[in-house]
Each structure stands twice: as C-alpha cells, then as structure tokens.
Scaffold this active site. Structure first.
Site, PDB file in Angstrom:
ATOM      1  N   LYS A  43       0.729  -1.353   0.211  1.00 33.12           N
ATOM      2  CA  LYS A  43       0.067  -0.030  -0.015  1.00 33.12           C
ATOM      3  C   LYS A  43       0.990   1.434  -0.067  1.00 33.12           C
ATOM      4  O   LYS A  43       0.358   2.330  -0.124  1.00 33.12           O
ATOM      5  CB  LYS A  43      -1.052  -0.090   1.245  1.00 33.12           C
ATOM      6  N   ASP A  44       2.082   0.990   0.425  1.00 30.96           N
ATOM      7  CA  ASP A  44       2.960   2.419   0.451  1.00 30.96           C
ATOM      8  C   ASP A  44       2.964   2.903  -1.191  1.00 30.96           C
ATOM      9  O   ASP A  44       3.139   4.176  -1.329  1.00 30.96           O
ATOM     10  CB  ASP A  44       4.383   2.017   0.537  1.00 30.96           C
TER      11      ASP A  44
END
Length: 453
Positions: A43-44
């Site tokens: 998700k970064d």
C-alpha cells in the site's frame, strides 16, 4: 549512495521462489515480497501516488489533513508520506482489524477512530461513512478514498506491473492477488495483459464478500454478505478500482484456510507475511491442478506478519476459533487420558471434622466446596491445618467458616501450558465442565500422569 527521504525506497521489491508449500505444483511459483517496502506493505505505492496526484490537482493543499477509511496498511503509507510532506492524518478503521495495525498507525502520529464491522457501508457508523463525515467537517481536509480513487490502480500499472514483467523476463503466465480495493490486481493486471493478453489474472476472494458471484453473474447479492475474519481482502460493495474485465476469475478461500496458510508461509518458506498472503496462496493451492509445467505464477504477498501477532500468529486466538488442531495436551485430552472419575465435594454446611475424615479416608489433599450443588469454594489440608492450629474449636465448626476461593474453572480446550500457569500454591487444581455438564477436577498429579502416558 543515499536516498533523500524514506519515500524514495518504495518499490523494486524482490521476487522469491516458493519451494515447500508448492512442491506439488507443476508451475514455478514466485512471491512478490511487498513487505520490504518501508511501511512493510504494498500500500505504500498507491498511498504516495494518491497524495502526489491530489497535490498536482490542488485537492490536497499545504498543511492539510488526510482523512481515510483504512484497514491499516494504506493508512501506514499515507501517514509515512504525510510526515515527509507536512500533513496531518485521521483514519477510520474497523474493529475487525488487528490491534497491531491500529497501534502502528498511532505510532506514526495519526488519529485512529475504530468503527463497527458488522454494519452496511451506508450506515453512519461504518468506517466509510465516518471518514466521509469527517472530511466534510474538518477544514482543509482531503479524503483519498482508496476504493474509488483510480490513482490506486495507476500506481500498480506504473510500478508493480513493470517490475514483475522485468523480473520474470516476460515469462509470467499467471498473476494471483487477494482482492480488496482492487488497485493491485487491476493496475498490475492491466499492464501485464498489455504485454501479453494470454496472462491469466486470478483474484482471491473470501466467503462473506461479493466479488466472486458478481464476476460470474453480474449480480451484487446482499445475501452473500456476512462478517468474516480474513483481513485485507473481500468487500461488501464494488470499488471502482476493481476492474472485472481485467480479472479472469475469482476463487474464494475460507477464514480457516487463510489463517493456517499464513502460518505455513512463515514455518515452511521462512517468509513472515500477512493474512492476505495466506489467502492468496491458499487460493492458488485450490487451483493448482489448472497449472502445468512451464507456467510461471506470481503471487502478491501484500504485507508483513508483525501486524497479525495477536491473531494468525497467536495459537490461543486460532484455537478459540477452532482453526488450530491441538497438538498440545488440553483439559479435554488430560481428562480423556485419566478416564472418568467421580469428583469428591463437600457441602459448605458440613463440619470441618467431616472434611478431615473425608480427606483422610480418600487420601486426597483438597476438596471443592458446594452450596446447593454449585461450587462456591474449596478446602485444602493446609486450610484446615492453619485454621485448627489457630483455633481448635473450628474442628466442630462448618466448612464455610474456613473455606477459601474456588479452584479456577477452565474450558475443555484450555492447553496444558495455560493450566499449569494457573496451578500454584493457592490453586492446586482447576475445575472443568465436560461435554455432559459434569464438573471434573484436574490436579497436578493428573497433568504429570497425562504427560508420562
């Protein structure tokens, strides 16, 4: 060489061959280890992309507040980027998410509001609705809305897809991804299919989610929706980032299979991954007969196992849900090894002298005390000795005058480790109610006997 800030280290995650769990799979199975991102999850990538696109469009202004509904990983990426870029964060999440995820968000300075899981998305208490309300109420705020914000998919089209294509020298034949917001599978899958339309994109869903049936029938069936334990995948609505034209098929995986596979990834492959990785690999193993020699499967391992220490990596948690077969002795197996024994009790109105005679004649050291058939306390040799030495007249008194607190009750699934931690000088035994409602006692002797059998 150095990086200017932590955000520059996102991406270029390794591709690692799985060898043990997949030993019976004809294809080569490669895991994309997204845990090596600085926020320990895939998700970064999309968090930074959503922020940067919002900055360019003017939706996110200097000094603003980022408000988002998140299961934890997107929030981590957003919080990390917010620190570098000078924003504040308020996140809403569900009470299903692991405590470790919530604690991690707070460690990055974010405010976290925990909302109930078992409500409709439109319910004002849902984490979707609460985040939308806060966006309206908080000045200079912006809600990324990872579900419908197509910057999510675009991040994976620009980054994850090209990385996988390059790392496999274009030999990838199947992509397997747990589907939540849909950004990872849709963006990555779109890029890969543009390179080779024959690549199969398999989405892993969970029971209680709507994706599989919608893909197969075009029907959003509310009757399919019910609470589930698996984290990070499945939804009760259709996010815009889920491109059903890109995804060739969905496979559903049970909570139990996902949880146990999560543990197996650590134990058999040495990779400490999260719950969605367990779901994805369990789904792949359910479909393994559709794979052949020469196929190259890439499976996304979304996040890190440290966020699930209180759940999938906690044996008591697994055992409470019936997910884990007991390898250790439990109260049930200790009683089974010992065999049925009639428990000796004494009524609280009986005399201390009667208790002494019972202990002597049966050669036991402690007796549960009852009142109208209910266990209300205990009396031990040391209780009697101490009381009578202090006051000899108590010999003719009633048991209730010298009894102490009851032995603790445990359930049949309580492990031997837990039982032995409870037994001490004050509690020399535990009580357990068997399947038929009978009260049984487990003593130190019973434990020693069970171990030695």
């Amino acid at each position: 060489m150095w990086y200017n800030n932590i955000l520059e280290t996102i991406g270029n995650t390794p591709l690692v061959k799985l060898n043990n769990i997949t030993k019976d799979v004809k294809a080569t199975v490669l895991a994309k280890i997204e845990t090596t991102n600085p926020g320990n999850s895939i998700k970064d990538r999309m968090a930074v992309k959503m922020i940067e696109d919002a900055e360019r469009s003017g939706k996110l202004k200097p000094g603003g507040t980022i408000i988002e509904g998140t299961s934890g990983n997107t929030g981590m990426g957003l919080a990390m980027a917010a620190i570098i870029k000078g924003y504040k964060c308020i996140f809403t999440t569900t009470d299903k998410q692991s405590k470790e995820k919530v604690d991690a968000l707070r460690a990055f300075g974010a405010e976290v509001i925990v909302c109930p899981t078992n409500v409709d998305p439109e319910d004002p208490r849902s984490y979707y609705s609460v985040s939308s309300r806060l966006e309206r109420e908080v000045p200079n705020s912006w809600k990324p809305n990872q579900y419908d914000n197509l910057s999510n998919s675009l991040a994976h089209y620009e980054q994850t897809g090209p990385e996988i294509w390059k790392q496999t020298d274009g030999k990838i034949t199947h992509l397997v991804v747990g589907v939540g917001t849909g950004g990872t599978i849709s963006g990555t899958g779109k890029y890969l299919k543009e390179q080779n339309p024959d690549i199969k994109i398999w989405g892993i869903d969970t029971y209680g989610s709507v994706f599989k049936k919608y893909k197969e029938t075009g029907i959003l069936d509310k009757n399919e929706i019910y609470p589930y334990i698996t984290e990070g995948i499945g939804e009760d609505f259709l996010p815009k980032n889920v491109d059903f034209n890109i995804i060739d098929r969905f496979e559903k995986v049970t909570d139990k299979d996902a949880a146990l596979m999560t543990r197996d990834i650590a134990r058999k492959e040495g990779i400490f991954a999260g719950n969605s990785a367990g779901s994805a690999l369990a789904g792949l193993m359910q479909l393994k007969d559709e794979l052949k020699e020469g196929d190259v499967v890439v499976i996304i391992f979304h996040d890190h196992g440290s966020r699930y220490m209180g759940k999938m990596y906690n044996e008591d948690w697994l055992r409470e849900r019936g997910f884990l077969a007991d390898e250790k002795l439990t109260a049930k197996s200790i009683l089974s090894k010992r065999g049925r024994q009639e428990i000796v009790t004494i009524d609280c109105e009986q005399s201390v002298l009667q208790a002494i005679n019972t202990i002597k004649s049966l050669n036991i050291s402690q007796i549960p005390v009852t009142q109208k058939g209910m266990v209300v306390g205990k009396i031990t040799e040391s209780d009697i000795l101490n009381a009578v030495l202090e006051n000899p007249s108590l010999r003719s008194g009633s048991v209730k005058d010298i009894m102490t607190a009851s032995f603790p009750f445990v359930d049949l699934n309580t492990t031997i480790d837990k039982i032995t931690s409870i037994i001490n000088k004050e509690n020399m035994a535990v009580l357990v109610e068997d399947q038929n409602g009978n009260i049984e006692i487990i003593t130190q002797y019973d434990i020693i006997n069970a171990i030695s059998v």
